[in-house]
Design an enzyme around this catalytic site. Structure first.
Site, PDB file in Angstrom:
ATOM      1  N   ASP A  35      41.010  52.105 -18.598  1.00 29.93           N
ATOM      2  CA  ASP A  35      40.483  51.436 -17.061  1.00 29.93           C
ATOM      3  C   ASP A  35      40.476  51.706 -15.968  1.00 29.93           C
ATOM      4  OD1 ASP A  35      42.544  48.610 -15.752  1.00 29.93           O
ATOM      5  OD2 ASP A  35      42.027  49.720 -14.279  1.00 29.93           O
ATOM      6  N   ILE A  62      34.241  52.122 -16.852  1.00 29.00           N
ATOM      7  CA  ILE A  62      33.601  51.843 -17.976  1.00 29.00           C
ATOM      8  C   ILE A  62      31.828  51.684 -18.014  1.00 29.00           C
ATOM      9  CG2 ILE A  62      35.112  49.832 -18.753  1.00 29.00           C
ATOM     10  CD1 ILE A  62      33.060  47.617 -17.271  1.00 29.00           C
ATOM     11  N   GLU A  86      35.135  43.067 -11.525  1.00 30.19           N
ATOM     12  CA  GLU A  86      35.493  43.169 -10.601  1.00 30.19           C
ATOM     13  C   GLU A  86      35.820  41.719 -10.653  1.00 30.19           C
ATOM     14  OE1 GLU A  86      36.339  44.349  -7.553  1.00 30.19           O
ATOM     15  OE2 GLU A  86      36.248  46.969  -8.596  1.00 30.19           O
ATOM     16  N   SER A  87      37.717  41.468  -9.939  1.00 30.77           N
ATOM     17  CA  SER A  87      36.953  39.319 -10.198  1.00 30.77           C
ATOM     18  C   SER A  87      37.168  38.121  -8.915  1.00 30.77           C
ATOM     19  CB  SER A  87      38.302  39.959 -11.698  1.00 30.77           C
ATOM     20  OG  SER A  87      39.565  40.453 -10.288  1.00 30.77           O
ATOM     21  N   THR A 136      34.472  33.277 -17.267  1.00 37.57           N
ATOM     22  CA  THR A 136      34.830  32.752 -16.595  1.00 37.57           C
ATOM     23  C   THR A 136      34.196  31.382 -16.622  1.00 37.57           C
ATOM     24  OG1 THR A 136      35.244  32.160 -14.153  1.00 37.57           O
ATOM     25  CG2 THR A 136      33.440  34.381 -14.463  1.00 37.57           C
ATOM     26  N   ASP A 137      34.399  29.927 -16.168  1.00 38.13           N
ATOM     27  CA  ASP A 137      34.080  28.922 -16.124  1.00 38.13           C
ATOM     28  C   ASP A 137      33.256  28.817 -14.134  1.00 38.13           C
ATOM     29  OD1 ASP A 137      36.156  28.947 -14.212  1.00 38.13           O
ATOM     30  OD2 ASP A 137      37.065  26.745 -15.154  1.00 38.13           O
ATOM     31  N   GLU A 138      33.514  29.861 -14.254  1.00 36.99           N
ATOM     32  CA  GLU A 138      32.661  29.775 -12.279  1.00 36.99           C
ATOM     33  C   GLU A 138      31.090  30.461 -12.369  1.00 36.99           C
ATOM     34  OE1 GLU A 138      34.707  31.631  -9.104  1.00 36.99           O
ATOM     35  OE2 GLU A 138      36.468  31.794 -10.377  1.00 36.99           O
ATOM     36  N   TYR A 162      30.061  37.244  -7.052  1.00 37.03           N
ATOM     37  CA  TYR A 162      30.856  37.540  -8.423  1.00 37.03           C
ATOM     38  C   TYR A 162      30.707  36.518  -9.895  1.00 37.03           C
ATOM     39  CZ  TYR A 162      34.960  36.496 -11.768  1.00 37.03           C
ATOM     40  OH  TYR A 162      35.834  36.345 -12.667  1.00 37.03           O
ATOM     41  N   SER A 165      27.387  38.038 -11.109  1.00 41.33           N
ATOM     42  CA  SER A 165      27.662  39.087 -12.051  1.00 41.33           C
ATOM     43  C   SER A 165      28.239  38.409 -13.331  1.00 41.33           C
ATOM     44  CB  SER A 165      28.283  39.872 -10.776  1.00 41.33           C
ATOM     45  OG  SER A 165      29.954  40.001 -10.553  1.00 41.33           O
ATOM     46  N   LYS A 166      28.909  37.218 -13.159  1.00 38.48           N
ATOM     47  CA  LYS A 166      29.119  37.157 -14.678  1.00 38.48           C
ATOM     48  C   LYS A 166      28.913  36.767 -15.869  1.00 38.48           C
ATOM     49  CE  LYS A 166      33.551  38.392 -15.733  1.00 38.48           C
ATOM     50  NZ  LYS A 166      34.451  39.212 -16.741  1.00 38.48           N
ATOM     51  N   PRO A 217      48.327  30.130   3.914  1.00 36.70           N
ATOM     52  CA  PRO A 217      46.860  29.832   3.900  1.00 36.70           C
ATOM     53  C   PRO A 217      46.130  28.709   3.284  1.00 36.70           C
ATOM     54  CG  PRO A 217      47.624  32.174   3.119  1.00 36.70           C
ATOM     55  CD  PRO A 217      48.437  32.193   2.827  1.00 36.70           C
ATOM     56  N   PRO A 295      32.977  31.110   2.348  1.00 31.46           N
ATOM     57  CA  PRO A 295      31.662  30.438   2.638  1.00 31.46           C
ATOM     58  C   PRO A 295      31.566  29.842   0.716  1.00 31.46           C
ATOM     59  CG  PRO A 295      32.011  32.311   3.426  1.00 31.46           C
ATOM     60  CD  PRO A 295      33.206  32.001   2.943  1.00 31.46           C
ATOM     61  N   GLY A 296      30.658  28.824   0.759  1.00 25.52           N
ATOM     62  CA  GLY A 296      29.846  28.408  -0.380  1.00 25.52           C
ATOM     63  C   GLY A 296      31.327  27.851  -1.230  1.00 25.52           C
TER      64      GLY A 296
HETATM   65  P1  NAD Z   1      42.100  41.893 -12.929  1.00 28.16           P
HETATM   66  O1  NAD Z   1      41.117  41.977 -11.693  1.00 28.16           O
HETATM   67  O2  NAD Z   1      43.432  41.746 -12.668  1.00 28.16           O
HETATM   68  O3  NAD Z   1      41.753  43.272 -13.795  1.00 28.16           O
HETATM   69  C1  NAD Z   1      40.738  43.925 -13.658  1.00 28.16           C
HETATM   70  C2  NAD Z   1      40.710  45.377 -14.485  1.00 28.16           C
HETATM   71  O4  NAD Z   1      40.121  45.893 -14.643  1.00 28.16           O
HETATM   72  C3  NAD Z   1      41.781  46.000 -12.914  1.00 28.16           C
HETATM   73  O5  NAD Z   1      42.730  46.709 -14.101  1.00 28.16           O
HETATM   74  C4  NAD Z   1      41.018  47.129 -13.134  1.00 28.16           C
HETATM   75  O6  NAD Z   1      41.601  48.141 -13.000  1.00 28.16           O
HETATM   76  C5  NAD Z   1      39.855  47.370 -14.017  1.00 28.16           C
HETATM   77  N1  NAD Z   1      38.319  47.823 -13.688  1.00 28.16           N
HETATM   78  C6  NAD Z   1      37.230  47.798 -12.579  1.00 28.16           C
HETATM   79  N2  NAD Z   1      36.655  47.980 -12.643  1.00 28.16           N
HETATM   80  C7  NAD Z   1      36.752  49.104 -13.345  1.00 28.16           C
HETATM   81  C8  NAD Z   1      35.728  50.001 -13.620  1.00 28.16           C
HETATM   82  N3  NAD Z   1      34.622  50.011 -13.639  1.00 28.16           N
HETATM   83  N4  NAD Z   1      35.777  50.690 -15.420  1.00 28.16           N
HETATM   84  C9  NAD Z   1      37.429  50.637 -15.962  1.00 28.16           C
HETATM   85  N5  NAD Z   1      38.037  49.280 -15.414  1.00 28.16           N
HETATM   86  C10 NAD Z   1      38.003  49.007 -14.701  1.00 28.16           C
HETATM   87  O7  NAD Z   1      40.941  41.225 -13.223  1.00 28.16           O
HETATM   88  P2  NAD Z   1      41.857  39.874 -14.003  1.00 28.16           P
HETATM   89  O8  NAD Z   1      42.249  38.604 -13.346  1.00 28.16           O
HETATM   90  O9  NAD Z   1      42.455  40.459 -15.132  1.00 28.16           O
HETATM   91  O10 NAD Z   1      40.573  39.204 -14.872  1.00 28.16           O
HETATM   92  C11 NAD Z   1      40.001  40.516 -16.407  1.00 28.16           C
HETATM   93  C12 NAD Z   1      38.578  39.357 -16.463  1.00 28.16           C
HETATM   94  O11 NAD Z   1      39.216  38.192 -17.360  1.00 28.16           O
HETATM   95  C13 NAD Z   1      37.737  39.884 -16.249  1.00 28.16           C
HETATM   96  O12 NAD Z   1      36.355  39.525 -16.624  1.00 28.16           O
HETATM   97  C14 NAD Z   1      37.936  37.920 -14.843  1.00 28.16           C
HETATM   98  O13 NAD Z   1      36.458  38.212 -15.185  1.00 28.16           O
HETATM   99  C15 NAD Z   1      37.900  37.245 -16.497  1.00 28.16           C
HETATM  100  N6  NAD Z   1      38.417  36.414 -15.655  1.00 28.16           N
HETATM  101  C16 NAD Z   1      39.388  35.979 -15.411  1.00 28.16           C
HETATM  102  C17 NAD Z   1      40.085  34.494 -15.125  1.00 28.16           C
HETATM  103  C18 NAD Z   1      40.888  34.470 -13.671  1.00 28.16           C
HETATM  104  O14 NAD Z   1      41.501  33.852 -13.485  1.00 28.16           O
HETATM  105  N7  NAD Z   1      41.878  35.098 -13.580  1.00 28.16           N
HETATM  106  C19 NAD Z   1      40.354  33.815 -15.108  1.00 28.16           C
HETATM  107  C20 NAD Z   1      38.539  33.598 -16.721  1.00 28.16           C
HETATM  108  C21 NAD Z   1      38.161  34.788 -16.490  1.00 28.16           C
END
Ligand code: NAD
Length: 362
Positions: A35, A62, A86-87, A136-138, A162, A165-166, A217, A295-296
């Site tokens: 991470d 990564i 990035e989420s 993600t479902d998005e 976002y 990119s996913k 909000p 937006p969107g």
């Molecule tokens: P988060 O933003 O809480 O965590 C992301 C983690 O990735 C962080 O710890 C960050 O430090 C790390 N990270 C970011 N860039 C990095 C890099 N270049 N190298 C190594 N580590 C890096 O995200 P989350 O909410 O825990 O989501 C995790 C995954 O699940 C994501 O892929 C997201 O798309 C997917 N997801 C999230 C949700 C949701 O509701 N949160 C739902 C469906 C899917």
């Protein structure tokens, strides 16, 4: 069964819950957790792990191919569970470049490293290997009120940087399966909530603000419909797919509920009123303020989860009501975590800038 896991993004919200879940539920796995510790990741999320000797944390990117290849070899990795991303949709609107880099180039880098380690060097037998991608479902876009829920075969229609990119990373993962025979699986999940969620997302943001008597909000009219899943249910589903899911397949995961955002916030306020009857901020619904819409902004997501239920026997354990209550109770009982996150993140500055930019309040 998987033994040596590379978990990416395991200091983030879902990743850290997954690490905790796995150490508690499977005595045979060892985890290397890679991470970068961006604003969204924190070692605070990895305190007090069960059986921490089976967990190694590595701070790194990564996108760093040499580092990732070294980890595969050094730890004889047979399974990747890829969360790092990035989420946050709002941040992707303000600055999409980092989303392209981490979510697309980062996933590509991991796939290449897995191909090198498993298919070219054979560091572990390929029949024991799996690359699991968490999505993600998005990626499916937005539903009209009477559209059926998303299935695994719904065409992709991402609408934010976002989700685009996913979607791109999902396509890369599938392409590596079809082109090179890389053993992969994918899960697409709805909105998660629960312990250790960074307070820029709807549910922890509302709890944080409500506890501090700050406005809650709500974007637009608050009638955006989402499916919500308690994070531990998501972790269990991912582990089921990693252990038993068919290679090359995608599984939808969701909570089977479809409340509007405003309804979720009302429920949170009611739980807080009940748990904190003497709070100076009760009734907490009075803190709700409507702000300019994103937006969107997608109107509605809904997930058809019958495939994972039928094939793997997984269903969510928590209802939205029970999961929200657990979540509020967790935040109330972890003031140290809240304080640590507040001190180590750029949270307040980012929030204020973001809402002010849209003419919103706060
Ligand atoms: P988060 O933003 O809480 O965590 C992301 C983690 O990735 C962080 O710890 C960050 O430090 C790390 N990270 C970011 N860039 C990095 C890099 N270049 N190298 C190594 N580590 C890096 O995200 P989350 O909410 O825990 O989501 C995790 C995954 O699940 C994501 O892929 C997201 O798309 C997917 N997801 C999230 C949700 C949701 O509701 N949160 C739902 C469906 C899917």
């Amino acid at each position: 069964m998987p033994h040596s896991l590379l978990v990416t993004g395991g200091a983030g919200f879902i990743g850290s819950n997954f690490v905790r879940y796995l150490l508690a539920h499977d005595p045979d796995v060892r985890i290397v957790n890679l991470d970068l510790l961006t604003y969204a990741g924190s070692l605070e999320n990895l305190k007090d792990l069960p059986d921490p000797a089976r967990h190694t944390f590595v701070q790194g990117d990564i996108c760093d191919r040499a580092l990732v290849e070294d980890l595969f070899r050094r730890y004889q990795v047979d399974t990747v569970v890829h969360f790092a991303a990035e989420s946050h949709v709002d941040r992707s609107i303000l600055g999409p470049a980092q989303f392209i880099q981490t979510n697309i180039v980062g996933t590509f880098t991991l796939l290449e490293a897995a191909r090198q380690a498993w298919l070219k060097e054979g560091i572990v037998p390929v029949e024991q290997a799996r690359f699991h991608h968490v999505s993600t479902d998005e990626v499916f876009g937005s539903l009209e009120p009477h559209d059926p829920p998303f299935t695994e075969t719904t065409p992709y229609n991402p609408r934010s940087p976002y989700s685009a990119s996913k979607a791109s990373s999902d396509h890369l993962v599938r392409a590596y399966h079809h082109t090179y025979g890389l053993p992969v699986s994918i899960t697409n999940c709805s909105n998660n909530y629960g312990p250790y969620q960074f307070p820029e997302k709807l549910i922890p943001l509302m709890i944080f603000n409500a506890l501090n008597g700050k406005p809650l909000p709500i974007y637009g009219d608050g009638q955006q419909v989402r499916d919500w899943l308690y994070v531990e249910d998501h972790c269990e589903a991912i582990w089921k797919v990693v252990c038993e899911g068919k290679l090359g397949e995608t599984y939808n995961i969701g909570g089977g509920n479809n409340p509007a955002n405003l309804q979720v916030v009302h429920t949170l306020c009611d739980i807080l009123d009940e748990l904190l009857p003497h709070s100076p901020h009760a009734p907490h619904r009075s803190l709700i303020q409507f702000v300019a819409d994103r937006p969107g902004h997608d109107r509605r997501y809904a997930m058809d989860i019958r495939k994972i239920q039928r094939e793997l026997g997984w269903s969510p354990r928590e209802t939205l009501a029970s999961g929200l209550r657990k979540t509020v109770q967790w935040y109330l009982s972890h003031p140290d975590w809240i304080e640590a996150i507040r001190q180590t993140s750029d949270l307040s500055g980012w929030m204020e800038k973001n809402y002010a930019r849209r003419g919103g309040n706060p």
